[in-house]
Design an enzyme around this catalytic site. Structure first.
Site, short mmCIF file in Angstrom:
data_model
loop_
_atom_site.label_atom_id
_atom_site.label_comp_id
_atom_site.label_asym_id
_atom_site.label_seq_id
_atom_site.Cartn_x
_atom_site.Cartn_y
_atom_site.Cartn_z
N CYS A 58 0.81 -1.23 0.00
CA CYS A 58 0.00 0.00 0.00
C CYS A 58 0.84 1.27 0.00
CB CYS A 58 -0.99 0.00 1.15
SG CYS A 58 -0.27 0.21 2.80
N HIS A 109 -2.77 1.18 6.72
CA HIS A 109 -3.13 1.05 5.30
C HIS A 109 -3.48 2.44 4.76
CE1 HIS A 109 -4.26 -1.03 1.67
NE2 HIS A 109 -5.43 -0.42 1.66
N HIS A 121 -5.99 1.87 -4.20
CA HIS A 121 -4.97 1.41 -3.27
C HIS A 121 -4.44 0.05 -3.70
CE1 HIS A 121 -8.00 -1.18 -0.85
NE2 HIS A 121 -8.61 -0.74 -1.92
#
Length: 268
Positions: A58, A109, A121
């Site tokens: 990420c 994240h 993402h």
């Protein structure tokens, strides 16, 4: 945003530098550029520790994407969360970074906000770069905040004139900055004095929009809370006043059977 155009309702002497220009298209912001680059990477595999188009995690995806537009960011989601300007969910713009707490406490994240409540993402769950919705139960429950890391807008004084830059591009049209409204011409120059935009407005020497009473050129005018010059009957300060079609306050006269005193207020 208000649209700027010419009108001849008041004489040219009233303009005081309010030369009229048409609207100007703005270049894509850095946030929009980052979002576009992110979209071009959809489908690339998720790889733990990945930082290249061969595979991303990420934060590797965020680092790579923003590096393409000249923005350097820390390596991990937790460290990225410590930079930039915090923005509320209701104020999200394309290119803002959205953070979640997932496999461990704190920001673990991160993705790039697109629009319509969507973000892009590198997802370990999807095993690739993908687009998801902030509205899904998984992400809405784990959402912890957002940051704006692209260049913010700023004022610049050049050759005796003020300009406002947003992501390096001169802004035009109406601008709200620090709770105040300004008007920038098609050349980007900040306006002052009287200007017309589907109604008359008065901009102070500092460029910010005036509201309330204004004494100008020997006459009183009233600017509504929207900044627009009032005409007709106005109720303010517990009194009634009448403003002619050119905005000038009536006084020492009778309007529609109502007597107005020397201060312009209706004499009951």
């Amino acid at each position: 945003m208000k649209k700027f155009f010419i009108s001849g309702l008041l004489s040219c002497s009233l303009l005081l530098g309010g030369v009229m220009f048409g609207p100007k298209a703005e270049a894509a912001s850095k946030g929009e550029q980052a979002a576009d680059i992110g979209r071009s990477l959809i489908g690339i595999p998720y790889v733990w520790g990945g930082t290249s188009p061969k595979g991303f995690d990420c934060s590797g995806f965020i680092n790579y994407t923003y590096k393409q537009i000249g923005v350097s960011l820390p390596r991990t989601a937790a460290d990225i969360y410590n930079v930039g300007k915090s923005v509320s969910k209701s104020e999200l713009k394309t290119g803002d970074l959205v953070f979640f707490t997932t496999y461990k406490a704190g920001p673990s994240h991160v993705g790039i906000y697109l629009d319509n409540n969507q973000f892009i993402h590198a997802s370990s769950g999807a095993d690739k770069v993908t687009v998801s919705s902030l509205s899904t139960s998984y992400y809405s429950e784990r959402y912890i905040g957002a940051k704006r890391v692209v260049e913010n807008g700023y004022w610049k004084y050049s050759n005796g004139k003020w300009y406002y830059y947003e992501n390096g591009v001169k802004k035009t049209g109406w601008l709200k900055d620090n709770g105040k409204w300004y008007l920038l011409g098609a050349d980007g120059v900040m306006k002052t004095g009287w200007v017309y935009d589907n109604g008359w407005y008065y901009l102070n020497k500092s460029g910010d929009m005036r509201t309330g009473w204004l004494y100008w050129n020997g006459n009183w005018y009233f600017l509504n809370s929207s900044g627009r010059m009032a005409t007709g009957w106005v109720f303010t300060g517990g009194k009634w006043y009448y403003m002619y079609g050119n905005g000038v306050m009536a006084k020492n006269t009778t309007i529609g059977g109502y007597v107005l005193g020397k201060d312009g207020a209706w004499i009951k």
